[in-house]
Scaffold this active site. Sequence first.
Site, PDB file in Angstrom:
ATOM      1  N   HIS A 103       4.771   0.110   0.047  1.00 16.95           N
ATOM      2  CA  HIS A 103       5.511  -0.642   1.052  1.00 16.95           C
ATOM      3  C   HIS A 103       4.584  -1.679   1.669  1.00 16.95           C
ATOM      4  O   HIS A 103       3.365  -1.638   1.474  1.00 16.95           O
ATOM      5  CB  HIS A 103       6.109   0.286   2.126  1.00 16.95           C
ATOM      6  CG  HIS A 103       5.126   1.226   2.756  1.00 16.95           C
ATOM      7  ND1 HIS A 103       4.631   2.350   2.116  1.00 16.95           N
ATOM      8  CD2 HIS A 103       4.540   1.221   3.985  1.00 16.95           C
ATOM      9  CE1 HIS A 103       3.792   2.991   2.909  1.00 16.95           C
ATOM     10  NE2 HIS A 103       3.718   2.323   4.050  1.00 16.95           N
ATOM     11  N   ASP A 109       0.695   5.254   1.884  1.00 20.80           N
ATOM     12  CA  ASP A 109      -0.001   5.934   2.976  1.00 20.80           C
ATOM     13  C   ASP A 109      -0.808   7.111   2.422  1.00 20.80           C
ATOM     14  O   ASP A 109      -0.343   7.829   1.528  1.00 20.80           O
ATOM     15  CB  ASP A 109       0.993   6.444   4.019  1.00 20.80           C
ATOM     16  CG  ASP A 109       1.616   5.309   4.815  1.00 20.80           C
ATOM     17  OD1 ASP A 109       1.141   4.160   4.689  1.00 20.80           O
ATOM     18  OD2 ASP A 109       2.588   5.563   5.559  1.00 20.80           O
ATOM     19  N   ARG A 126       6.170  -8.852  15.951  1.00 25.13           N
ATOM     20  CA  ARG A 126       6.809  -7.566  15.650  1.00 25.13           C
ATOM     21  C   ARG A 126       5.902  -6.437  16.107  1.00 25.13           C
ATOM     22  O   ARG A 126       4.676  -6.532  15.978  1.00 25.13           O
ATOM     23  CB  ARG A 126       7.069  -7.438  14.151  1.00 25.13           C
ATOM     24  CG  ARG A 126       7.624  -6.084  13.701  1.00 25.13           C
ATOM     25  CD  ARG A 126       7.822  -6.051  12.186  1.00 25.13           C
ATOM     26  NE  ARG A 126       8.402  -4.796  11.726  1.00 25.13           N
ATOM     27  CZ  ARG A 126       7.688  -3.763  11.274  1.00 25.13           C
ATOM     28  NH1 ARG A 126       6.368  -3.845  11.225  1.00 25.13           N
ATOM     29  NH2 ARG A 126       8.295  -2.655  10.867  1.00 25.13           N
ATOM     30  N   HIS A 149       0.841  -1.195   0.000  1.00 25.15           N
ATOM     31  CA  HIS A 149       0.000   0.000   0.000  1.00 25.15           C
ATOM     32  C   HIS A 149       0.883   1.255   0.000  1.00 25.15           C
ATOM     33  O   HIS A 149       2.090   1.170   0.205  1.00 25.15           O
ATOM     34  CB  HIS A 149      -0.891   0.017   1.244  1.00 25.15           C
ATOM     35  CG  HIS A 149      -0.130   0.202   2.518  1.00 25.15           C
ATOM     36  ND1 HIS A 149       0.653  -0.799   3.076  1.00 25.15           N
ATOM     37  CD2 HIS A 149       0.027   1.284   3.338  1.00 25.15           C
ATOM     38  CE1 HIS A 149       1.227  -0.353   4.170  1.00 25.15           C
ATOM     39  NE2 HIS A 149       0.867   0.913   4.356  1.00 25.15           N
TER      40      HIS A 149
END
Length: 351
Positions: free
Chosen positions: A287, A233, A297, A231
Amino acid sequence: MRASDSFPPWIYVPGLSQDKRMDMDPPFLETYKTLLDKATEGRANGQKEVVIIEECELPLIDLGRLKLGKLEKEQCKSDIARESQEWGFFQVVNHGISREILEKMMSEQVKVYRQPFNNKSKELFNFSSGTYRWGTPTATCREQLSWSEAFHIPMNDIPFSNGFSSLSSTMEQFATTVADLAQKLAAILAEKLGFKSNFFQENCLSSTCYLRMNRYPPCPIPSEVFGLMPHTDSDFLTILYQDEVGGLQLVKDGKWFAVKPNPEALIVNIGDLFQAWSNDVYKSVQHRVVTNPRVERFSTAYFLCPSCDTEIQSCYEPSVYKKFSFRMYRQQVQDDVKKLGRKVGLPRFRV
């Protein structure tokens, strides 16, 4: 072959018992069983693509140079603008957010996510409805599924207590300092375009920006499901603080690269609105986050966003994009995700 038959009943997370891990994780396997069944059938039939992703270190900028002499200060600003054009991503050190605040933010975030799933999903923390999110409700195939959970929190929702006063005060400290950094970087990027503008101070207020706490649980099929699907941002700027596990990947020159974690740095990336505002000078790049079969994570992201009625207009002519409001942009993204299962983004608004 069923997903429930082929996946191990639990994945190791250091320091956690099997029961504790299963208690806190969202029910991915049960909820997305149909999609994951297709994944295991593909594996059984040998339909698996192995892709080697090269690791890279993001450009590193020392913001301490902004306090030095005029030449060094201007070179630092030029470096920020250059990496925003060439990479759309860079990392910063000497950014003004203390190690103590960063470590406390991570510690408090881990405590939140160690709560049982039923607690997290019942608005336990007095946030607005819909703040806690997990998976991808609109997913129609496994490539659209994000194996992650998040608290997506409006900045003006942060002052709360409900038994979590330490989390509240830590988030407020973190958000305030990161917001100052975001405004500073936005002003530098505007200046390097030739505009000493108050646009961001006037339109990106505390009430319009967001903080997002992310957790990526261990995943039994890491080669086939993303932690966060590819995607861009939808904001002006994103500032990310992440742990040392790794998993962030981005596109550079048409190839995917894995970002090597730097525990001393914050990651900054350009969002769609800044690309449109800069008339494609600065780049909002795709990203994603990949999953890990054994280790969870954590990351925390700050999004510099305007009010919904803010009009986005390219600062140069001829303009590459039509004028649009942030409300229009978000609505188009939501419509595309609902219809297509993915975000289209800026191409929808090209002239």
